[in-house]
Design a protein around this motif. Sequence first.
Motif, mmCIF file in Angstrom:
data_model
loop_
_atom_site.group_PDB
_atom_site.id
_atom_site.type_symbol
_atom_site.label_atom_id
_atom_site.label_comp_id
_atom_site.label_asym_id
_atom_site.label_seq_id
_atom_site.Cartn_x
_atom_site.Cartn_y
_atom_site.Cartn_z
ATOM 1 N N LEU A 127 -16.988 23.913 25.856
ATOM 2 C CA LEU A 127 -18.194 23.308 26.413
ATOM 3 C C LEU A 127 -17.862 22.006 27.130
ATOM 4 C CD1 LEU A 127 -20.858 23.824 23.608
ATOM 5 C CD2 LEU A 127 -20.517 25.170 25.675
ATOM 6 N N ARG A 128 -16.991 21.207 26.543
ATOM 7 C CA ARG A 128 -16.616 19.946 27.186
ATOM 8 C C ARG A 128 -15.929 20.201 28.520
ATOM 9 N NH1 ARG A 128 -15.096 17.386 21.770
ATOM 10 N NH2 ARG A 128 -12.959 18.008 22.227
ATOM 11 N N GLN A 129 -15.082 21.232 28.572
ATOM 12 C CA GLN A 129 -14.415 21.559 29.819
ATOM 13 C C GLN A 129 -15.423 22.018 30.880
ATOM 14 O OE1 GLN A 129 -11.953 25.159 30.008
ATOM 15 N NE2 GLN A 129 -10.364 23.951 31.011
ATOM 16 N N THR A 130 -16.393 22.857 30.469
ATOM 17 C CA THR A 130 -17.427 23.307 31.399
ATOM 18 C C THR A 130 -18.213 22.131 31.965
ATOM 19 O OG1 THR A 130 -17.669 25.423 30.250
ATOM 20 C CG2 THR A 130 -19.511 24.714 31.622
ATOM 21 N N PHE A 131 -18.585 21.191 31.090
ATOM 22 C CA PHE A 131 -19.335 20.018 31.528
ATOM 23 C C PHE A 131 -18.493 19.158 32.468
ATOM 24 C CE2 PHE A 131 -21.275 15.815 31.135
ATOM 25 C CZ PHE A 131 -22.622 16.109 31.211
ATOM 26 N N ALA A 132 -17.221 18.961 32.134
ATOM 27 C CA ALA A 132 -16.347 18.144 32.975
ATOM 28 C C ALA A 132 -16.148 18.780 34.352
ATOM 29 C CB ALA A 132 -14.994 17.946 32.283
ATOM 30 N N GLU A 133 -16.039 20.102 34.401
ATOM 31 C CA GLU A 133 -15.894 20.784 35.694
ATOM 32 C C GLU A 133 -17.159 20.644 36.534
ATOM 33 O OE1 GLU A 133 -14.893 24.709 34.499
ATOM 34 O OE2 GLU A 133 -12.756 24.250 34.163
ATOM 35 N N ALA A 151 -22.429 10.463 40.401
ATOM 36 C CA ALA A 151 -21.234 11.128 39.887
ATOM 37 C C ALA A 151 -20.459 10.198 38.959
ATOM 38 C CB ALA A 151 -20.349 11.581 41.046
ATOM 39 N N GLU A 152 -20.349 8.916 39.331
ATOM 40 C CA GLU A 152 -19.638 7.956 38.484
ATOM 41 C C GLU A 152 -20.327 7.803 37.134
ATOM 42 O OE1 GLU A 152 -18.034 3.322 38.608
ATOM 43 O OE2 GLU A 152 -19.664 3.960 39.927
ATOM 44 N N THR A 153 -21.656 7.831 37.132
ATOM 45 C CA THR A 153 -22.402 7.698 35.876
ATOM 46 C C THR A 153 -22.018 8.795 34.901
ATOM 47 O OG1 THR A 153 -24.273 6.703 37.039
ATOM 48 C CG2 THR A 153 -24.705 7.617 34.856
ATOM 49 N N PHE A 154 -21.979 10.028 35.369
ATOM 50 C CA PHE A 154 -21.661 11.135 34.460
ATOM 51 C C PHE A 154 -20.169 11.228 34.157
ATOM 52 C CE2 PHE A 154 -25.843 12.524 36.000
ATOM 53 C CZ PHE A 154 -26.459 12.708 34.780
ATOM 54 N N GLU A 155 -19.326 10.673 35.023
ATOM 55 C CA GLU A 155 -17.902 10.614 34.691
ATOM 56 C C GLU A 155 -17.662 9.717 33.481
ATOM 57 O OE1 GLU A 155 -16.081 11.328 39.206
ATOM 58 O OE2 GLU A 155 -16.342 9.299 38.399
ATOM 59 N N TRP A 156 -18.514 8.705 33.297
ATOM 60 C CA TRP A 156 -18.413 7.816 32.145
ATOM 61 C C TRP A 156 -19.276 8.285 30.979
ATOM 62 C CZ3 TRP A 156 -14.753 4.349 31.484
ATOM 63 C CH2 TRP A 156 -14.071 3.870 32.606
ATOM 64 N N PRO A 219 -36.453 3.037 31.287
ATOM 65 C CA PRO A 219 -36.401 4.162 32.219
ATOM 66 C C PRO A 219 -35.135 4.988 31.986
ATOM 67 C CG PRO A 219 -36.916 2.116 33.368
ATOM 68 C CD PRO A 219 -36.522 1.743 31.978
ATOM 69 N N LYS A 220 -35.244 6.270 32.260
ATOM 70 C CA LYS A 220 -34.120 7.170 31.979
ATOM 71 C C LYS A 220 -32.858 6.757 32.732
ATOM 72 C CE LYS A 220 -35.112 11.517 32.099
ATOM 73 N NZ LYS A 220 -35.375 12.886 32.633
ATOM 74 N N ALA A 221 -32.982 6.483 34.034
ATOM 75 C CA ALA A 221 -31.798 6.146 34.824
ATOM 76 C C ALA A 221 -31.128 4.884 34.296
ATOM 77 C CB ALA A 221 -32.184 5.962 36.291
ATOM 78 N N GLU A 222 -31.921 3.873 33.945
ATOM 79 C CA GLU A 222 -31.359 2.631 33.421
ATOM 80 C C GLU A 222 -30.619 2.886 32.108
ATOM 81 O OE1 GLU A 222 -32.873 -1.447 31.267
ATOM 82 O OE2 GLU A 222 -34.180 -0.537 32.790
ATOM 83 N N ALA A 223 -31.196 3.715 31.223
ATOM 84 C CA ALA A 223 -30.568 3.997 29.936
ATOM 85 C C ALA A 223 -29.223 4.689 30.128
ATOM 86 C CB ALA A 223 -31.489 4.856 29.081
ATOM 87 N N PHE A 224 -29.128 5.622 31.068
ATOM 88 C CA PHE A 224 -27.874 6.324 31.313
ATOM 89 C C PHE A 224 -26.839 5.387 31.928
ATOM 90 C CE2 PHE A 224 -30.181 10.016 30.229
ATOM 91 C CZ PHE A 224 -29.306 11.079 30.102
ATOM 92 N N LEU A 225 -27.263 4.520 32.840
ATOM 93 C CA LEU A 225 -26.330 3.575 33.442
ATOM 94 C C LEU A 225 -25.778 2.607 32.392
ATOM 95 C CD1 LEU A 225 -28.229 2.857 36.772
ATOM 96 C CD2 LEU A 225 -25.947 3.866 36.582
#
Length: 318
Positions: A127-133, A151-156, A219-225
């Motif tokens: 699952l981690r590999q699928t998410f990373a791809e 993209a940078e947000t989800f890379e971290w 806000p969702k975006a702020e929490a993820f950042l």
Amino acid sequence: MSLDAWVLGAPLKVLRREDHPYHETTLATLGRHELGLCRRQTTAAQPGCEIFLDGRSIFLPGAPAPDRAWFDLCRELGYEPVHHWDWDPALILFHQVVPALAADWHEPPLELDALGLPVGVLSLAGLRQTFAEAVADLRRQSLGPVGAKVAETFEWLPLRAVVFHDDAQLPLDFEGIGPTGRASLWLGIHRERAVVLEGPAPSRYPARHWVPEGLGERPKAEAFLRAAGLDPEPPKGFEPVFEAALHHLCHQLEGPLDAYRRTYPVGIPWHRDPRERLLGRTIVDVRPGEPTLLVLDDGTEVALESASLAPVWEHGGI
């Protein structure tokens, strides 16, 4: 065997090995249980072995997961996805236990894939590999600075843990496979500031909706950042691109997640409340500080209020 990442609340002790070529066997104990690893011939002439727990076969090559008895044992010995989020029962068995049992074998015990798992086994690593791809695809397809920021947000925020919220009292789903519970996806580098997505677990929900939990008023975006360790002020146009990316990532994960869910036995409560986590545990260490921490035998750390350590007579006792 290195124990720096060992997550079970009992040591693995190898008792006896017989390492004649093509007839290797190993016996070991894990807590009060006995494990056995025995070479077996496969029809494809590939490396193969059978794994036993307390005299009962729990894995043969080609199975997508070990038998329920192994899941029950991991739960008994303190494994919890939320606390040991880089591991699941399959990874503990095939990345820790089997390599230790087969350390002196002449031939490898099993044919392994690129993730170091027996071919066909489904695990958290897949699952981690699928998410990373899927995140890598975001990076390749990102347009402009906003897309690059998403993209940078989800890379971290890599996928680290999957928790199934099972309840043994819930009815089976319409296919008779499992309870209609929920699943949580934990994303982050550090568990203390991870973001958690929750959604329905079974595949009977084709339009699955994943909702971030525990954000409060943010806000969702702020929490993820913030969780990614980036500037929490999103650039103009960030929110719609972020929402589309989140939907895409979760959609890419749904098929593999459903297959992975079906390897998990029904009715094992992997997500426990604080009382259940502490019940029957032994204190193995005390770390003074503010607050003082009690370390339990499953690795759980419990913070104590300073007032609770004061002598009783300071509170008017005898």
